[in-house]
Every structure is written in structure tokens, then in C-alpha cells.
Write a protein that holds these residues in place. Structure first.
Motif, PDB file in Angstrom:
ATOM      1  N   ILE A   1       0.831  -1.206   0.000  1.00 36.62           N
ATOM      2  CA  ILE A   1       0.000   0.000   0.000  1.00 36.62           C
ATOM      3  C   ILE A   1       0.865   1.255   0.000  1.00 36.62           C
ATOM      4  O   ILE A   1       0.580   2.219  -0.724  1.00 36.62           O
ATOM      5  N   MET A   2       1.938   1.265   0.794  1.00 35.16           N
ATOM      6  CA  MET A   2       2.810   2.437   0.835  1.00 35.16           C
ATOM      7  C   MET A   2       3.413   2.707  -0.539  1.00 35.16           C
ATOM      8  O   MET A   2       3.447   3.841  -1.013  1.00 35.16           O
ATOM      9  N   PHE A   3       3.883   1.648  -1.200  1.00 34.54           N
ATOM     10  CA  PHE A   3       4.460   1.795  -2.532  1.00 34.54           C
ATOM     11  C   PHE A   3       3.387   2.218  -3.530  1.00 34.54           C
ATOM     12  O   PHE A   3       3.594   3.113  -4.355  1.00 34.54           O
ATOM     13  N   GLN A   4       2.228   1.583  -3.450  1.00 32.81           N
ATOM     14  CA  GLN A   4       1.168   1.834  -4.424  1.00 32.81           C
ATOM     15  C   GLN A   4       0.586   3.239  -4.283  1.00 32.81           C
ATOM     16  O   GLN A   4       0.105   3.812  -5.265  1.00 32.81           O
ATOM     17  N   GLN A   5       0.642   3.794  -3.102  1.00 30.61           N
ATOM     18  CA  GLN A   5       0.150   5.155  -2.894  1.00 30.61           C
ATOM     19  C   GLN A   5       1.149   6.213  -3.370  1.00 30.61           C
ATOM     20  O   GLN A   5       0.866   7.406  -3.269  1.00 30.61           O
ATOM     21  N   GLY A   6       2.294   5.752  -3.884  1.00 32.46           N
ATOM     22  CA  GLY A   6       3.283   6.683  -4.402  1.00 32.46           C
ATOM     23  C   GLY A   6       4.256   7.196  -3.369  1.00 32.46           C
ATOM     24  O   GLY A   6       4.895   8.233  -3.565  1.00 32.46           O
TER      25      GLY A   6
ATOM     26  N   LEU B   1      -2.080  -5.709  -8.580  1.00 27.51           N
ATOM     27  CA  LEU B   1      -2.659  -4.629  -7.791  1.00 27.51           C
ATOM     28  C   LEU B   1      -2.027  -3.284  -8.130  1.00 27.51           C
ATOM     29  O   LEU B   1      -2.710  -2.265  -8.201  1.00 27.51           O
ATOM     30  N   HIS B   2      -0.712  -3.263  -8.340  1.00 24.20           N
ATOM     31  CA  HIS B   2      -0.037  -2.024  -8.717  1.00 24.20           C
ATOM     32  C   HIS B   2      -0.524  -1.503 -10.070  1.00 24.20           C
ATOM     33  O   HIS B   2      -0.471  -0.293 -10.330  1.00 24.20           O
ATOM     34  N   ASN B   3      -0.979  -2.414 -10.914  1.00 20.84           N
ATOM     35  CA  ASN B   3      -1.406  -2.023 -12.251  1.00 20.84           C
ATOM     36  C   ASN B   3      -2.921  -2.048 -12.431  1.00 20.84           C
ATOM     37  O   ASN B   3      -3.418  -2.013 -13.560  1.00 20.84           O
ATOM     38  N   ALA B   4      -3.639  -2.096 -11.317  1.00 20.19           N
ATOM     39  CA  ALA B   4      -5.098  -2.027 -11.387  1.00 20.19           C
ATOM     40  C   ALA B   4      -5.538  -0.638 -11.856  1.00 20.19           C
ATOM     41  O   ALA B   4      -4.778   0.327 -11.765  1.00 20.19           O
ATOM     42  N   ASN B   5      -6.752  -0.544 -12.342  1.00 16.40           N
ATOM     43  CA  ASN B   5      -7.242   0.724 -12.899  1.00 16.40           C
ATOM     44  C   ASN B   5      -7.215   1.866 -11.894  1.00 16.40           C
ATOM     45  O   ASN B   5      -7.023   3.026 -12.266  1.00 16.40           O
ATOM     46  N   ASN B   6      -7.418   1.555 -10.624  1.00 21.07           N
ATOM     47  CA  ASN B   6      -7.471   2.607  -9.609  1.00 21.07           C
ATOM     48  C   ASN B   6      -6.137   2.829  -8.896  1.00 21.07           C
ATOM     49  O   ASN B   6      -6.071   3.543  -7.895  1.00 21.07           O
ATOM     50  N   SER B   7      -5.072   2.230  -9.394  1.00 25.33           N
ATOM     51  CA  SER B   7      -3.759   2.356  -8.747  1.00 25.33           C
ATOM     52  C   SER B   7      -3.067   3.653  -9.161  1.00 25.33           C
ATOM     53  O   SER B   7      -2.924   3.937 -10.354  1.00 25.33           O
ATOM     54  N   PRO B   8      -2.602   4.451  -8.184  1.00 26.32           N
ATOM     55  CA  PRO B   8      -1.888   5.698  -8.508  1.00 26.32           C
ATOM     56  C   PRO B   8      -0.577   5.467  -9.268  1.00 26.32           C
ATOM     57  O   PRO B   8      -0.066   6.395  -9.895  1.00 26.32           O
ATOM     58  N   VAL B   9      -0.026   4.240  -9.187  1.00 23.37           N
ATOM     59  CA  VAL B   9       1.255   3.977  -9.860  1.00 23.37           C
ATOM     60  C   VAL B   9       1.074   3.097 -11.095  1.00 23.37           C
ATOM     61  O   VAL B   9       2.054   2.559 -11.626  1.00 23.37           O
ATOM     62  N   ARG B  10      -0.136   2.950 -11.553  1.00 23.53           N
ATOM     63  CA  ARG B  10      -0.407   2.132 -12.746  1.00 23.53           C
ATOM     64  C   ARG B  10       0.460   2.587 -13.914  1.00 23.53           C
ATOM     65  O   ARG B  10       0.523   3.772 -14.249  1.00 23.53           O
ATOM     66  N   GLY B  11       1.168   1.641 -14.542  1.00 26.81           N
ATOM     67  CA  GLY B  11       2.012   1.927 -15.690  1.00 26.81           C
ATOM     68  C   GLY B  11       3.361   2.518 -15.344  1.00 26.81           C
ATOM     69  O   GLY B  11       4.183   2.749 -16.238  1.00 26.81           O
ATOM     70  N   LYS B  12       3.621   2.754 -14.075  1.00 24.22           N
ATOM     71  CA  LYS B  12       4.883   3.367 -13.653  1.00 24.22           C
ATOM     72  C   LYS B  12       5.805   2.387 -12.944  1.00 24.22           C
ATOM     73  O   LYS B  12       6.884   2.770 -12.477  1.00 24.22           O
ATOM     74  N   VAL B  13       5.407   1.121 -12.858  1.00 29.26           N
ATOM     75  CA  VAL B  13       6.124   0.147 -12.038  1.00 29.26           C
ATOM     76  C   VAL B  13       6.940  -0.820 -12.885  1.00 29.26           C
ATOM     77  O   VAL B  13       6.457  -1.351 -13.884  1.00 29.26           O
ATOM     78  N   GLY B  14       8.179  -1.028 -12.472  1.00 25.10           N
ATOM     79  CA  GLY B  14       9.033  -2.044 -13.078  1.00 25.10           C
ATOM     80  C   GLY B  14       9.276  -3.153 -12.074  1.00 25.10           C
ATOM     81  O   GLY B  14       9.038  -3.003 -10.870  1.00 25.10           O
ATOM     82  N   ILE B  15       9.734  -4.275 -12.553  1.00 23.49           N
ATOM     83  CA  ILE B  15       9.981  -5.426 -11.685  1.00 23.49           C
ATOM     84  C   ILE B  15      11.305  -6.057 -12.078  1.00 23.49           C
ATOM     85  O   ILE B  15      11.649  -6.121 -13.268  1.00 23.49           O
ATOM     86  N   ALA B  16      12.094  -6.499 -11.095  1.00 23.57           N
ATOM     87  CA  ALA B  16      13.442  -7.014 -11.354  1.00 23.57           C
ATOM     88  C   ALA B  16      13.832  -7.995 -10.253  1.00 23.57           C
ATOM     89  O   ALA B  16      13.201  -8.028  -9.193  1.00 23.57           O
ATOM     90  N   PRO B  17      14.880  -8.780 -10.496  1.00 24.88           N
ATOM     91  CA  PRO B  17      15.403  -9.630  -9.414  1.00 24.88           C
ATOM     92  C   PRO B  17      15.912  -8.748  -8.273  1.00 24.88           C
ATOM     93  O   PRO B  17      16.325  -7.607  -8.479  1.00 24.88           O
ATOM     94  N   LEU B  18      15.877  -9.279  -7.069  1.00 22.51           N
ATOM     95  CA  LEU B  18      16.408  -8.556  -5.923  1.00 22.51           C
ATOM     96  C   LEU B  18      17.911  -8.350  -6.076  1.00 22.51           C
ATOM     97  O   LEU B  18      18.597  -9.172  -6.702  1.00 22.51           O
ATOM     98  N   PRO B  19      18.454  -7.276  -5.510  1.00 26.64           N
ATOM     99  CA  PRO B  19      19.903  -7.042  -5.591  1.00 26.64           C
ATOM    100  C   PRO B  19      20.697  -8.082  -4.806  1.00 26.64           C
ATOM    101  O   PRO B  19      20.142  -8.923  -4.098  1.00 26.64           O
ATOM    102  N   HIS B  20      22.021  -7.987  -4.929  1.00 27.41           N
ATOM    103  CA  HIS B  20      22.924  -8.899  -4.221  1.00 27.41           C
ATOM    104  C   HIS B  20      24.117  -8.106  -3.714  1.00 27.41           C
ATOM    105  O   HIS B  20      24.352  -6.959  -4.114  1.00 27.41           O
ATOM    106  N   PHE B  21      24.887  -8.712  -2.837  1.00 30.67           N
ATOM    107  CA  PHE B  21      26.112  -8.097  -2.353  1.00 30.67           C
ATOM    108  C   PHE B  21      27.239  -8.381  -3.343  1.00 30.67           C
ATOM    109  O   PHE B  21      27.158  -9.344  -4.131  1.00 30.67           O
ATOM    110  N   PRO B  22      28.298  -7.580  -3.358  1.00 26.29           N
ATOM    111  CA  PRO B  22      29.399  -7.769  -4.315  1.00 26.29           C
ATOM    112  C   PRO B  22      29.974  -9.190  -4.259  1.00 26.29           C
ATOM    113  O   PRO B  22      30.192  -9.737  -3.185  1.00 26.29           O
ATOM    114  N   GLY B  23      30.175  -9.761  -5.425  1.00 26.90           N
ATOM    115  CA  GLY B  23      30.766 -11.087  -5.501  1.00 26.90           C
ATOM    116  C   GLY B  23      29.794 -12.237  -5.319  1.00 26.90           C
ATOM    117  O   GLY B  23      30.186 -13.402  -5.343  1.00 26.90           O
ATOM    118  N   HIS B  24      28.522 -11.927  -5.167  1.00 29.42           N
ATOM    119  CA  HIS B  24      27.518 -12.976  -4.947  1.00 29.42           C
ATOM    120  C   HIS B  24      26.354 -12.812  -5.921  1.00 29.42           C
ATOM    121  O   HIS B  24      26.359 -11.893  -6.741  1.00 29.42           O
TER     122      HIS B  24
END
Length: 449
Positions: free
Chosen positions: A283-288, A302-325
């Protein structure tokens, strides 16, 4: 909750989501109490227990309605469970310990399988699979095996699988000069600090990065991701016995970073360790109000639902990692199984087959953003149109890091939750917290040796 978390680790599973309560039984009889299914016309009533977000419950009603139309002699009563996953487990445990005949069929977090199987609460599915010549090859085999080959029987089937993912605001990355999402945790901190500083000029409630830090199972999932992305591990199996390694240096470093996100870098809110579960984070992310979010795949729809303030603005990716891993995602997801004490096992199996059918698995992906338990759905054009990230992130789901599959996992999870959360709150140092967790985990394992 999400809900990833590499099933290449032998003898262990991820995610998911456990609250308080001791494991009962520990070795109940695994013999089926019902005869081999017959081919008589199906009629009668079954109770299906399921929880989750409100939109998920509403969609399950649609699934049940369609099933009942295809099986006019069968009625399915939806027993709505709590949204909180730990509470869902306790509700099922109480019914199964009492040998209640209902619910007849239910969903289980992958993290519960060790307990439910060891306690003898599940009906083996082998007679039904054999009778119907049911094709098991369509499922992710590594995930299927979490509920297979244990005591030589198949106990459940995966409805959908989960893995932790990084959500980010595409528009804000572009605004602040970033061409792609962060690959390392250090990069995430740098981006989050810059974006947070800029956005707070107009929005004082804006945060750089939100994630699950409250004392509950979701915190264990997040902890696993930081630990394994730093080359650490929770433990390993040796001669059939699980050996905890909670306080190894890589784990302490990972926990220190989690603490620093809140107290040093200040890109995650102080409420992280008191209130942040999947939905408050979403909810915190979706509310902008956030640049980055760690959550399960369910949040995409849910982020891309019609009533979502962030619809069309969201990307998705693998989680980050620490150096060398490498990036790590906790394995989550839900299996469906039959109550051993059910009086309507054949009806329950018919419902399971319907839920696991190609069309329904496709519908789950399109309407709920779930990652199907069936591999053949991932290439469906309609699915890829609705959830284009599935194709590029399928490897994340296939190689998610599991949590230990041991009968005492609920107690182990409580230990990890308690001490990791204490470190996040500043009540003890990461080293002290994990030393205490290690000591208690060793004592727990000894009880079951």
C-alpha cells in the motif's frame, strides 16, 4: 504474503509463513483411510479453506462457481480464512489436530509441508493420480518434489509459486538519471537516498525502500534473501540431520545491512520492524510513497489495477545482491491438499484437478498475477500479455532459495523472527542476536534428534 526463495538445495524448502504453535504428532500414520477412488457420478458437498487478500477471495468465488457449473452435483463451500498467513496455519492445525472432517481441501504454504506431512494430516494423492493417469510432468519438478518422495508418497500439488522480487518506480528512476534498476544492494542504497531526498521536497512521507520487517514469517523470507545474496546460509543437512549455521559471518553482515537500511541509511521507515508486512508495504508503494519495494508477485496486478496511482509506472526485477555474490529470492507459494479425515476425498480430488487445470492456472496468472505451478502456462500468449515479466523472471522462480523442510520449522521460524526483529529494533547487535538464535536453534534440533 508473499510471498523466492534455488530448489537445488537438497532437503529444504522456502516460504513462507508461520506463526506460533508447537508441531503436533511428529509421526502420525501415513496410511490412507479411504479406498481407491471409484468412477461413480460426483455429487455432494465439500468445504474449501482459503485465505489471502480480498481480491483473491473474490476470485476464488468465481473459480468455485465455474467448478460447480461443470459438476452440477457438487457444492463447494468457501471457508474464508484470515489474511494473515500465520493465523491461517493455526486455523488448519487446530482442525486437523482435532481430526475434523472439514475443511475437506485447503491451501498450504510451502513452509508448512514438513509439519503437515510428518503429522499425518494429509491424504496421499497417489491413488487418484494413478487412477486418472494424471500427468505430473507439467509441474515444476523441483517444487513438486517438496511434497513428493516423502515417505514414498505424493501429498500435495503446487497451485502457484512465489519468489521475492524488487518493484521499482520506472518514472522516478528516469527522473533522477538512472537507466536501469540496481543490481547490488549498494546501488539500491545510493539510488534510494537520491530519490528520497528529491521527492521529500514535495512529499515528506516518501521513503526510498520498503520491505517486510515485522516479527512474523515474512521477516524470515526477507532475511533469507539478504543472507543468501551475501553467500550465507541458514543451515545444511548432514547425515539426514539439519545443522543450523545462523551466526556465520556472512549472515551477521547481512543482518547488519538490514539494520543499516533503517538506522544508518534511513531509507526504510522506523515502522519497518513494528508494522511492515506484505500489505502495508504494498500500500505504501502503491500510494506513491516509495521508490523501491520488496514483495511477492501478487503485488504486480494490484499495482497495475485501474485505480492504482502507480499504474504503468512500475518495473519489476530480481532482488539485488552483495558484491561477488548472486541475487537470491525466497521460495514461496501454496500447495493444495486433501484432509486425511475428509469424508469426501473423491470430490476434493475433482476440485484439485479443476484448480490445477491449464485453463484455471492460466486464469490465476491473468487475473491475480500468480505464477502458475504448471510450467506449460508460462508460454501462453495471453498470460505473457497480462504478465510480461513472467518470461524474463521465470528463472527467479525456478532457482528460488527454500527454507528448511523440517517438522519443527514453525519453532525454528519463531526463533529467527524473534532475534532478527530484535536487531532491527536496536535491542541487540546483529552478532548477539544471531548468537542467541544459533544457540536456541541447536537446542531445538537436539530435541528432535
Amino acid at each position: 504474503m508473499r510471498k523466492g526463495f534455488a530448489v537445488l538445495v537438497i532437503g529444504v524448502v522456502v516460504m513462507a509463513i508461520v506463526a506460533s504453535g508447537c508441531i503436533g504428532g511428529g509421526g502420525g500414520s501415513q496410511t490412507s483411510t479411504s479406498p481407491t477412488p471409484t468412477s461413480t457420478k460426483l455429487q455432494g458437498k465439500i468445504v474449501f479453506a482459503v485465505g489471502g487478500a480480498p481480491n483473491e477471495i473474490e476470485y476464488w468465488k468465481t473459480v468455485i462457481s465455474t467448478f460447480e457449473k461443470e459438476h452440477p452435483g457438487v457444492t463447494v463451500q468457501l471457508e474464508r480464512q484470515s489474511t494473515d498467513t500465520g493465523q491461517r496455519r493455526l486455523e488448519l492445525v487446530n482442525a486437523l489436530r482435532a481430526k475434523s472432517s472439514t475443511p475437506d481441501v485447503f491451501l498450504m504454504d510451502v513452509a508448512w509441508l514438513g509439519q503437515f506431512i510428518a503429522s499425518g494430516w494429509l491424504q496421499p494423492l497417489d491413488p487418484y493420480v494413478q487412477k486418472d493417469h494424471y500427468d505430473l510432468s507439467v509441474f515444476f519438478q523441483s517444487v513438486l518434489n517438496l511434497a513428493d518422495k516423502q515417505n514414498g508418497k505424493l501429498w500435495a500439488l503446487p497451485v502457484y509459486i512465489d519468489a521475492g522480487l524488487l518493484y521499482y518506480r520506472k518514472d522516478l528512476l528516469k527522473k533522477y538519471g538512472y537507466s536501469k534498476p540496481p543490481e547490488t544492494w549498494e546501488q539500491l542504497v545510493q539510488m534510494a537516498q537520491k530519490i528520497q531526498q528529491g521527492e521529500r521536497k514535495s512529499n515528506p512521507n516518501f521513503w526510498g525502500f520498503v520491505w517486510q520487517g515485522k516479527q512474523y514469517e515474512g521477516l524470515v523470507c526477507d532475511f533469507v534473501e539478504y543472507v543468501y545474496s551475501n553467500g550465507g546460509e541458514l543451515g545444511y543437512f548432514k547425515n539426514g540431520k539439519w545443522v543450523p549455521t545462523l551466526n556465520k559471518p556472512a549472515n551477521v553482515q547481512a543482518l547488519q545491512f538490514m539494520v543499516d537500511l533503517i538506522h544508518k541509511y534511513k531509507i526504510s521507515p522506523p515502522s519497518t520492524y513494528t508494522d511492515m508486512t506484505e500489505e502495508p508495504v504494498r500500500i505504501m508503494f502503491q500510494q506513491g510513497n516509495a521508490a523501491f519495494e520488496r514483495n511477492w508477485p501478487y503485488a504486480w496486478a494490484l499495482h497495475n489495477a485501474n485505480n492504482s496511482p502507480v499504474r504503468g509506472k512500475v518495473g519489476i526485477a530480481p532482488l539485488p545482491h552483495f558484491p561477488g555474490h548472486k541475487s537470491a529470492a525466497t521460495l514461496g507459494g501454496w500447495h493444495i491438499g486433501i484432509n486425511r479425515y475428509s469424508k469426501h476425498k473423491e470430490l476434493a480430488w475433482a476440485f484439485i484437478k479443476f484448480v490445477e487445470s491449464y485453463q484455471e492456472q492460466k486464469n490465476f496468472a491473468i487475473h491475480l498475477g500468480w505464477n502458475p505451478g504448471r510450467t506449460d502456462v508460462y508460454n501462453d500468449p495471453d498470460v505473457l500479455k497480462a504478465a510480461p515479466y513472467l518470461k524474463s523472471l521465470r528463472a527467479v522462480f525456478e532457482n528460488a532459495v527454500p527454507r528448511p523442510v523440517v517438522p519443527y520449522y514453525p519453532q525454528l521460524s519463531q526463533i529467527i523472527q524473534k532475534y532478527v526483529n530484535a536487531a532491527l529494533a536496536g535491542d541487540m547487535s546483529p552478532q548477539e542476536a544471531l548468537n542467541k538464535a544459533q544457540s536456541e536453534a541447536e537446542a531445538l534440533v537436539k530435541q528432535y534428534s
